[in-house]
Design a protein around this motif. Sequence first.
Motif, short mmCIF file in Angstrom:
data_model
loop_
_atom_site.label_atom_id
_atom_site.label_comp_id
_atom_site.label_asym_id
_atom_site.label_seq_id
_atom_site.Cartn_x
_atom_site.Cartn_y
_atom_site.Cartn_z
N ALA A 27 0.84 -1.21 0.00
CA ALA A 27 0.00 0.00 0.00
C ALA A 27 0.87 1.25 0.00
CB ALA A 27 -0.91 0.00 1.22
N ILE A 28 0.35 2.34 -0.57
CA ILE A 28 1.10 3.60 -0.62
C ILE A 28 1.24 4.17 0.79
CG2 ILE A 28 1.10 5.95 -1.51
CD1 ILE A 28 -0.45 4.97 -3.90
N LEU A 30 1.49 7.12 3.09
CA LEU A 30 1.14 8.55 3.04
C LEU A 30 1.74 9.34 4.20
CD1 LEU A 30 -2.65 8.25 2.10
CD2 LEU A 30 -0.71 8.62 0.57
N SER A 31 2.60 8.73 4.98
CA SER A 31 3.11 9.40 6.18
C SER A 31 3.97 10.61 5.85
CB SER A 31 3.91 8.41 7.04
OG SER A 31 5.01 7.90 6.29
N ASP A 32 4.57 10.65 4.64
CA ASP A 32 5.43 11.77 4.26
C ASP A 32 4.66 12.90 3.60
OD1 ASP A 32 8.15 9.56 3.30
OD2 ASP A 32 7.67 10.51 5.24
N TYR A 33 3.35 12.78 3.47
CA TYR A 33 2.56 13.77 2.75
C TYR A 33 1.62 14.50 3.72
CZ TYR A 33 4.14 11.16 -1.32
OH TYR A 33 4.91 10.54 -2.27
N PRO A 34 1.43 15.81 3.51
CA PRO A 34 0.51 16.59 4.38
C PRO A 34 -0.94 16.35 3.99
CG PRO A 34 1.48 18.02 2.73
CD PRO A 34 2.11 16.68 2.53
N VAL A 35 -1.51 15.29 4.50
CA VAL A 35 -2.88 14.93 4.12
C VAL A 35 -3.90 15.27 5.21
CG1 VAL A 35 -2.14 13.10 2.57
CG2 VAL A 35 -2.54 12.58 4.99
N THR A 36 -3.46 16.00 6.23
CA THR A 36 -4.37 16.30 7.33
C THR A 36 -5.37 17.40 6.99
OG1 THR A 36 -2.74 17.84 8.23
CG2 THR A 36 -2.71 15.58 9.08
N GLY A 37 -5.04 18.28 6.02
CA GLY A 37 -5.94 19.37 5.68
C GLY A 37 -5.84 20.50 6.69
N LEU A 38 -6.72 21.49 6.54
CA LEU A 38 -6.72 22.63 7.44
C LEU A 38 -7.31 22.25 8.79
CD1 LEU A 38 -7.98 25.41 4.99
CD2 LEU A 38 -5.64 24.99 5.73
N SER A 39 -6.72 22.80 9.85
CA SER A 39 -7.25 22.53 11.18
C SER A 39 -8.60 23.21 11.36
CB SER A 39 -6.26 23.03 12.24
OG SER A 39 -6.04 24.42 12.08
N ASP A 40 -9.47 22.55 12.10
CA ASP A 40 -10.81 23.07 12.33
C ASP A 40 -10.76 24.20 13.35
OD1 ASP A 40 -13.69 23.10 12.14
OD2 ASP A 40 -13.67 22.22 14.15
N LYS A 41 -11.37 25.34 13.02
CA LYS A 41 -11.40 26.49 13.92
C LYS A 41 -12.82 27.02 14.02
CE LYS A 41 -6.66 27.90 12.84
NZ LYS A 41 -5.80 28.98 12.31
#
Length: 386
Positions: A27-28, A30-41
């Motif tokens: 499987a690919i 993804l730990s090296d990629y910023p896949v979390t998106g914007l933090s919820d505020k």
Amino acid sequence: DFRPRGASLLTAESQGQFAFLDLREAAIDLSDYPVTGLSDKVLKPFIYAPRDLYRPGEVLDLSILLRNRDGLPEDVKHLNLRLIRPDVKLLLEKNLVARDAGLGYFSYRFNIPVTAPTGLWRAEVRIGAKDKSPAQVFSFNIEEFMPERMKLVLNADKKLLGRNDRQVIAVQGDYLYGAPAAGNKLKASRLMELDRHPVKAYKDYYFGNPEDEKRLERKELDEIKLDEKGGGFLDIEPVAASIASALKLTVTASLSEAGGRVVTRSIDGTYWPAKSMLGIAPSFKDDVVESDSEAQFSIVRVNAEGELLAGENVSATLIKEDYDYFWEYNEEEGWVRKETRNEYPLTQQKFTIAAGEKTNLVFPVAHGRYRLEVEDGATGLKSVYA
């Protein structure tokens, strides 16, 4: 692992098209990629400006919109703004007051010093002044870029505008080598600012109503094209009749050349809603008078030139303002402190003002907050001191 046991390939086929996925490969990661998106505020400010490149000595106009998770305005009255230099030193910190709290709109005009260091600057906005990290950042560059190749001259037919007066400004654009800027496009805008002290001779007097601040706006004007002689006119509609205070009007025009570079110039004007206005000057300092004492005021009726005029049927009303504070809980913000305001007119005095004279008023006051409103029966205009 969601792979079907014993399967090697996952296939898909539709309308003659075929695709497959080899399930035997790893499987690919993804730990090296910023896949979390914007933090919820809960609240997020959005900052914008006309451009992101400036020269020392120019003016940076920042506008800020505050929105919640649903993209709707929030009735927040204050935001914290910090300007950070390229060397990461703090140049300025300002607690902004909402221009329109109902729309979540804030603005700030920053006069860039002529000695400002060049490089990448940051405008940081925080919901609270004690927040460690900014809620939003706007980056802009200050650079010493190429000199202007055009000149732009603005001339107004009137420096002082009254109610229903249109503001007409003559524009002349020329290249520095002599040719007119024929056919060049010009964009302009008008900024209105409340002027509580419009008469230099009476700079300690307050004129107009601070509530008019909510009615002010920055108006973008229609783009015009200069004629064959490099000339043109800006014809701006009158100030809204609902605004009953003196204003400073700043028209900023930007003339573009073929390569996209612009020359920007500004011209100032003054607006008076009537030929005369009432001014209020307190005899005490720092807006504070002792409890259970007397508050004294000086009242004048003047024109834009500072001449003391006579006034009949003038009234002054002292109003007490009571504030009640309470806490309210909601799921998005938790506990929030809110307030309600009640007003109680206490006393009213009617008087006349002689030509060339000032009038003194005295009111007994107790503990609390008060507001003085002075109304001119001839014009219907009010001046307010709070």
